[in-house]
Design an enzyme around this catalytic site. Structure first.
Site, PDB file in Angstrom:
ATOM      1  N   TYR A  56      -5.004   3.445   1.861  1.00  0.00           N
ATOM      2  CA  TYR A  56      -5.598   2.566   2.923  1.00  0.00           C
ATOM      3  C   TYR A  56      -7.124   2.495   2.976  1.00  0.00           C
ATOM      4  O   TYR A  56      -7.653   2.788   2.131  1.00  0.00           O
ATOM      5  CB  TYR A  56      -4.923   2.517   4.056  1.00  0.00           C
ATOM      6  CG  TYR A  56      -4.830   1.378   5.112  1.00  0.00           C
ATOM      7  CD1 TYR A  56      -4.411   0.226   4.544  1.00  0.00           C
ATOM      8  CD2 TYR A  56      -5.267   1.669   6.359  1.00  0.00           C
ATOM      9  CE1 TYR A  56      -4.495  -0.925   5.427  1.00  0.00           C
ATOM     10  CE2 TYR A  56      -5.261   0.372   7.172  1.00  0.00           C
ATOM     11  CZ  TYR A  56      -5.013  -0.756   6.711  1.00  0.00           C
ATOM     12  OH  TYR A  56      -4.961  -1.991   7.672  1.00  0.00           O
ATOM     13  N   LYS A 111      20.669 -11.758  -3.835  1.00  0.00           N
ATOM     14  CA  LYS A 111      19.994 -12.187  -4.828  1.00  0.00           C
ATOM     15  C   LYS A 111      18.819 -11.299  -5.318  1.00  0.00           C
ATOM     16  O   LYS A 111      18.518 -10.963  -6.458  1.00  0.00           O
ATOM     17  CB  LYS A 111      19.296 -13.595  -4.723  1.00  0.00           C
ATOM     18  CG  LYS A 111      19.020 -14.430  -5.840  1.00  0.00           C
ATOM     19  CD  LYS A 111      20.090 -15.080  -6.657  1.00  0.00           C
ATOM     20  CE  LYS A 111      19.543 -15.974  -7.798  1.00  0.00           C
ATOM     21  NZ  LYS A 111      20.669 -16.878  -8.305  1.00  0.00           N
TER      22      LYS A 111
END
Length: 407
Positions: A56, A111
């Site tokens: 970060y 999926k």
């Protein structure tokens, strides 16, 4: 009155209102789905301040600045090139129909985990609270910077055709409506092997398709592209032909490249002497119609959970029988296609998925069966570890050959 489902994020022992038994204890499907079937997982450690400063701030700023100067670096320094958006509006979910975006999420999660399990591709379920063609297109376009591809899922016809077309026109990443093209790829693969088993070429075959929705139209297009002898498609009113005055624009286009024999009338009439039946409609085909097909015919009855023709009936007359179910041989399952197709397209950063790439996927899938080809084995199992690598390699090669690969 329908049972009220307990909060999926709450403790599994929580009872429903009125003291009803928790659904988890009644059906193991609920227990498996509690809390969802997937999660985001970091691929880099964040153990101390040094890790944090790299993952970060301030380290991330260097990467952001580099991408701002050279946008193509996004593929190298983010997950974009390995992640697919699985997009639905919940209007045509499995066999459940228009159940809405929230109710579609278990399927979209499913999926996504299939993408990862069978193709090594990360996928994010996105259920949209809108159904207008332009609304969906605009929403997906706005989301597209985060993704390397878009898998459209469970969007009702005929809107699905226009949505896919418009998205591909506006985006430079693959857009793939799996209900159409995944089904078509696996069907073509099984048909190639069935023809090979019986000593015929697909150019000798006359096919009748029951269903002129997303899957039926895509299968017809792919079979014609692959060189099928002839194909006729039937909807609820009979064979789709140019002499009908009730056709939508999609079916008018369908009539323009199918039914060279000029067949009119009912599905049952068209099946007389036909070599192949492909069912993607959910209707029921009477036994005498199957009996009237040519000797050595193929019956692919793919409706779930109830095939258009029960396999026991089909086996009386057909040389090869396939269904969409896992409890019978020769399951026509989209999971054989879409993970490898996207993996191959993403591997070469393809700008779109072409007809050639889809046909290459079907050929690769058919080749996995190899010398084990038999009447009860014209298509491999989704758990065959050779499937995804074969499809991935074939699709990547086809993308390069067709000039849509960018690496």
């Amino acid at each position: 009155m329908a049972a009220e489902i307990v909060n999926p994020r709450s403790d599994s022992s929580t009872e429903q209102e009125g003291g009803a038994e928790p659904l988890d204890s009644i059906d193991p499907a609920f227990a498996l789905h509690r809390g969802g079937k997937m999660a985001v997982q970091a691929t880099v450690p964040v153990r101390d301040k040094d890790d944090l400063s790299l993952a970060y701030t301030p380290g991330v700023a260097k990467v952001c600045s580099a991408i701002a100067e050279q946008p193509d670096l996004v593929h190298d320094y983010t997950w974009k090139s390995s992640v697919v958006a699985v997009v639905t509006d919940g209007t045509a979910v499995l066999g459940l129909g228009d159940i809405g975006p929230e109710a579609s999420l278990p399927v979209m999660e499913g999926k996504a985990i299939l993408f990862k399990q069978f193709g090594g591709v990360d996928a994010v379920p996105i259920a949209l609270n809108c159904t207008g063609v332009d609304e969906i297109v605009e929403t997906v376009v706005r989301l597209s910077p985060s993704f390397g591809g878009v898998n459209l899922e469970d969007i009702s016809a005929p809107r699905c055709f226009e949505i896919e077309r418009k998205l591909q026109e506006r985006l430079d990443i693959p857009v793939f409506h799996d209900d159409q093209h995944g089904t078509a790829v696996v069907t073509l693969a099984a048909l190639r092997n069935a023809a090979k088993l019986t000593g015929r070429g697909i150019g000798e075959l006359r096919v009748v398709i029951s269903g002129a929705g997303a899957a039926g139209v895509a299968i017809a297009k792919m079979l014609v592209e692959a060189g099928i002898g002839d194909v006729a498609v039937a909807d609820r009113k009979g064979i789709v032909s140019g002499d009908r005055d009730d056709l939508t624009s999609v079916k008018q286009e369908l009539a323009s490249f199918t039914n060279k024999a000029g067949i009119t009338g009912s599905l049952e009439a068209a099946l007389e002497g036909a070599d192949v039946f492909v069912g993607v409609s959910g209707g029921t085909v009477p036994e005498p119609a199957i009996a009237s097909m040519a000797k050595g015919a193929f019956v692919f009855a793919m409706a779930n959970p109830n095939p258009e023709v029960h396999p026991d009936v089909a086996h009386k007359y057909a040389a090869v029988v396939a269904t969409g179910r896992s409890d019978f041989p020769n399951q026509i399952n989209n999971v054989l296609a879409f993970p490898g197709i996207f993996a191959g397209a993403l591997q070469v950063r393809a700008s779109r998925i072409t007809e050639g790439m889809k046909i290459a996927a079907a050929e690769a899938l058919a080749s996995v069966v190899g010398d084990d080809l038999a009447a009860d084995y014209v298509i491999p199992s989704p758990f065959d570890e050779r499937v995804a690598p074969a499809v991935t390699a074939a699709v990547a090669a086809a993308a390069r050959a067709e000039g849509v690969a960018r690496r």
